[in-house]
Motif scaffolding. Structure first.
Motif, mmCIF file in Angstrom:
data_model
loop_
_atom_site.group_PDB
_atom_site.id
_atom_site.type_symbol
_atom_site.label_atom_id
_atom_site.label_comp_id
_atom_site.label_asym_id
_atom_site.label_seq_id
_atom_site.Cartn_x
_atom_site.Cartn_y
_atom_site.Cartn_z
ATOM 1 N N VAL A 90 0.832 -1.210 0.000
ATOM 2 C CA VAL A 90 0.000 0.000 0.000
ATOM 3 C C VAL A 90 0.864 1.256 0.000
ATOM 4 N N ASP A 91 1.953 1.240 0.774
ATOM 5 C CA ASP A 91 2.800 2.426 0.919
ATOM 6 C C ASP A 91 3.687 2.674 -0.295
ATOM 7 N N CYS A 92 4.268 1.609 -0.827
ATOM 8 C CA CYS A 92 5.264 1.750 -1.893
ATOM 9 C C CYS A 92 4.677 1.597 -3.290
ATOM 10 N N LEU A 93 3.535 0.941 -3.389
ATOM 11 C CA LEU A 93 2.861 0.800 -4.670
ATOM 12 C C LEU A 93 1.426 1.316 -4.543
ATOM 13 N N PRO A 94 1.259 2.567 -4.120
ATOM 14 C CA PRO A 94 -0.093 3.078 -3.861
ATOM 15 C C PRO A 94 -0.970 3.112 -5.099
ATOM 16 N N ASP A 95 -0.359 3.335 -6.265
ATOM 17 C CA ASP A 95 -1.158 3.362 -7.489
ATOM 18 C C ASP A 95 -1.739 1.985 -7.796
ATOM 19 N N ASP A 96 -0.938 0.942 -7.536
ATOM 20 C CA ASP A 96 -1.440 -0.421 -7.748
ATOM 21 C C ASP A 96 -2.590 -0.727 -6.795
ATOM 22 N N PHE A 97 -2.423 -0.336 -5.536
ATOM 23 C CA PHE A 97 -3.485 -0.571 -4.565
ATOM 24 C C PHE A 97 -4.750 0.181 -4.961
ATOM 25 N N ALA A 98 -4.591 1.419 -5.427
ATOM 26 C CA ALA A 98 -5.748 2.218 -5.826
ATOM 27 C C ALA A 98 -6.444 1.623 -7.045
ATOM 28 N N ILE A 99 -5.658 1.132 -7.998
ATOM 29 C CA ILE A 99 -6.265 0.596 -9.217
ATOM 30 C C ILE A 99 -7.050 -0.673 -8.914
ATOM 31 N N GLU A 100 -6.595 -1.451 -7.920
ATOM 32 C CA GLU A 100 -7.376 -2.619 -7.511
ATOM 33 C C GLU A 100 -8.767 -2.190 -7.068
ATOM 34 N N GLN A 101 -8.841 -1.145 -6.253
ATOM 35 C CA GLN A 101 -10.138 -0.701 -5.744
ATOM 36 C C GLN A 101 -10.998 -0.112 -6.855
ATOM 37 N N THR A 102 -10.367 0.661 -7.731
ATOM 38 C CA THR A 102 -11.113 1.374 -8.769
ATOM 39 C C THR A 102 -11.751 0.442 -9.776
ATOM 40 N N THR A 103 -11.046 -0.630 -10.116
ATOM 41 C CA THR A 103 -11.513 -1.490 -11.199
ATOM 42 C C THR A 103 -12.352 -2.679 -10.739
ATOM 43 N N ARG A 104 -12.564 -2.822 -9.432
ATOM 44 C CA ARG A 104 -13.307 -3.991 -8.949
ATOM 45 C C ARG A 104 -14.799 -3.699 -8.820
ATOM 46 N N HIS A 105 -15.343 -3.077 -9.807
ATOM 47 C CA HIS A 105 -16.785 -2.843 -9.842
ATOM 48 C C HIS A 105 -17.435 -3.958 -10.652
ATOM 49 N N ASP A 106 -18.621 -4.334 -10.271
ATOM 50 C CA ASP A 106 -19.292 -5.443 -10.934
ATOM 51 C C ASP A 106 -19.448 -5.232 -12.442
ATOM 52 N N PRO A 107 -19.792 -4.035 -12.927
ATOM 53 C CA PRO A 107 -19.912 -3.854 -14.383
ATOM 54 C C PRO A 107 -18.615 -4.161 -15.129
ATOM 55 N N VAL A 108 -17.483 -3.823 -14.528
ATOM 56 C CA VAL A 108 -16.207 -4.134 -15.158
ATOM 57 C C VAL A 108 -16.000 -5.641 -15.193
ATOM 58 N N TRP A 109 -16.253 -6.298 -14.065
ATOM 59 C CA TRP A 109 -16.061 -7.750 -13.975
ATOM 60 C C TRP A 109 -16.941 -8.493 -14.963
ATOM 61 N N GLN A 110 -18.202 -8.111 -15.081
ATOM 62 C CA GLN A 110 -19.134 -8.828 -15.931
ATOM 63 C C GLN A 110 -18.815 -8.673 -17.414
ATOM 64 N N LYS A 111 -18.258 -7.519 -17.810
ATOM 65 C CA LYS A 111 -17.996 -7.263 -19.226
ATOM 66 C C LYS A 111 -16.601 -7.690 -19.661
ATOM 67 N N ALA A 112 -15.730 -7.962 -18.714
ATOM 68 C CA ALA A 112 -14.393 -8.454 -19.075
ATOM 69 C C ALA A 112 -14.502 -9.857 -19.649
ATOM 70 N N SER A 113 -13.546 -10.230 -20.479
ATOM 71 C CA SER A 113 -13.577 -11.553 -21.102
ATOM 72 C C SER A 113 -13.351 -12.631 -20.046
ATOM 73 N N PRO A 114 -13.847 -13.843 -20.281
ATOM 74 C CA PRO A 114 -13.611 -14.940 -19.335
ATOM 75 C C PRO A 114 -12.128 -15.166 -19.054
ATOM 76 N N THR A 115 -11.291 -14.989 -20.070
ATOM 77 C CA THR A 115 -9.854 -15.178 -19.870
ATOM 78 C C THR A 115 -9.303 -14.181 -18.866
ATOM 79 N N ARG A 116 -9.741 -12.921 -18.982
ATOM 80 C CA ARG A 116 -9.265 -11.892 -18.055
ATOM 81 C C ARG A 116 -9.769 -12.155 -16.639
#
Length: 268
Positions: free
Chosen positions: A116-142
């Protein structure tokens, strides 16, 4: 020679496949697409991400983007996967910092804090992209890749728990199976650490509630859980703080190495 124990298998990273020059080129180009999409997500939100916007950022055609990702949700899912993969590498490194299972368990928790401290952008992107609409529309492989990376994070902790049971540091209570104990510990520690760090990063009410040092509470609650289950050696404040002080600089250096590695989009 005897076969590796289940805990050893879980702690060891799988061998990386040998890639052809063409495969390396494709991965590198996919990584550049993610690098172009990332600032759009961080600075403007999910609605700002589109294949056209990314193509404009990269000065290429939309067709080039579609050659790598089927839609923008695929890109967002790939961003989250890249972040979780880095978290996974932090965990894998953390468990090499001690031979004692309980210290290994503590090291994973501190690795999550350093992530969280050293890779804050990675931690933030995890939170930002974990919305159900994103998950449902992503390909099964992803979706499968992201789930696999998360499972490897879980396996890292499960392997430490297995090692504690095998060494006798953690014993099974009457009526509880090994699988059940592992499930309880994995979910309990995961929810305490990851959930606590998310609240620390996103909740504006912690200070008003008098919660000024949430990480101290996270660490205390994790140790209380392990003590309650009889995971030896029992919590010793001085020994614990010495261990944390010793491994934190090493974890920070490892996080820096991860950031310096060339960005690419690749399977776990």
């Amino acid at each position: 020679m005897s076969a590796p124990s289940p805990s050893t298998k879980r702690l060891n990273a799988p061998a990386s496949p040998v890639l052809s020059a063409k495969q390396r080129e494709i991965r590198a180009r996919s990584g550049r697409i993610l690098d172009a999409a990332y600032p759009l997500v961080r600075e403007k939100g999910l609605s700002a991400v589109s294949m056209e916007a990314i193509a404009r950022e990269m000065q290429c055609t939309r067709g080039t983007i579609y050659n790598h990702y089927v839609n923008k949700e695929d890109i967002l899912s790939a961003l989250a996967t890249r972040s979780v993969r880095r978290r996974m590498e932090m965990f894998r490194y953390a468990v090499t910092l001690s031979d004692q299972p309980r210290e290994r368990c503590a090291a994973i928790g501190i690795a999550a804090e350093v992530y969280v401290d050293c890779l804050p952008d990675d931690f933030a992107i995890e939170q930002t992209t974990r919305h159900d609409p994103v998950w449902q529309k992503a390909s099964p492989t992803r979706r499968e890749l992201l789930a696999e990376c998360e499972q490897q994070c879980i396996n890292c902790l499960s392997g430490v728990i297995d090692a504690a049971i095998e060494s006798g540091d953690l014993t099974l209570a009457d009526g509880i199976s090994r699988q059940r104990l592992t499930e309880q510990l994995v979910f309990g520690l995961w929810s305490l650490v990851y959930g606590g760090l998310v609240l620390e990063a996103t909740s504006p009410s912690l200070g008003n509630a008098g919660i000024l040092q949430p990480r101290i509470a996270i660490r205390r609650n994790c140790n209380a859980l392990l003590d309650d289950l009889g995971w030896r050696p029992m919590y010793d404040s001085e020994a614990y703080h010495r261990f944390v002080a010793a491994i934190t600089p090493k974890l920070r250096r490892h996080a820096k190495r991860l950031l310096e590695q060339p960005a690419e989009d690749s399977p776990a």
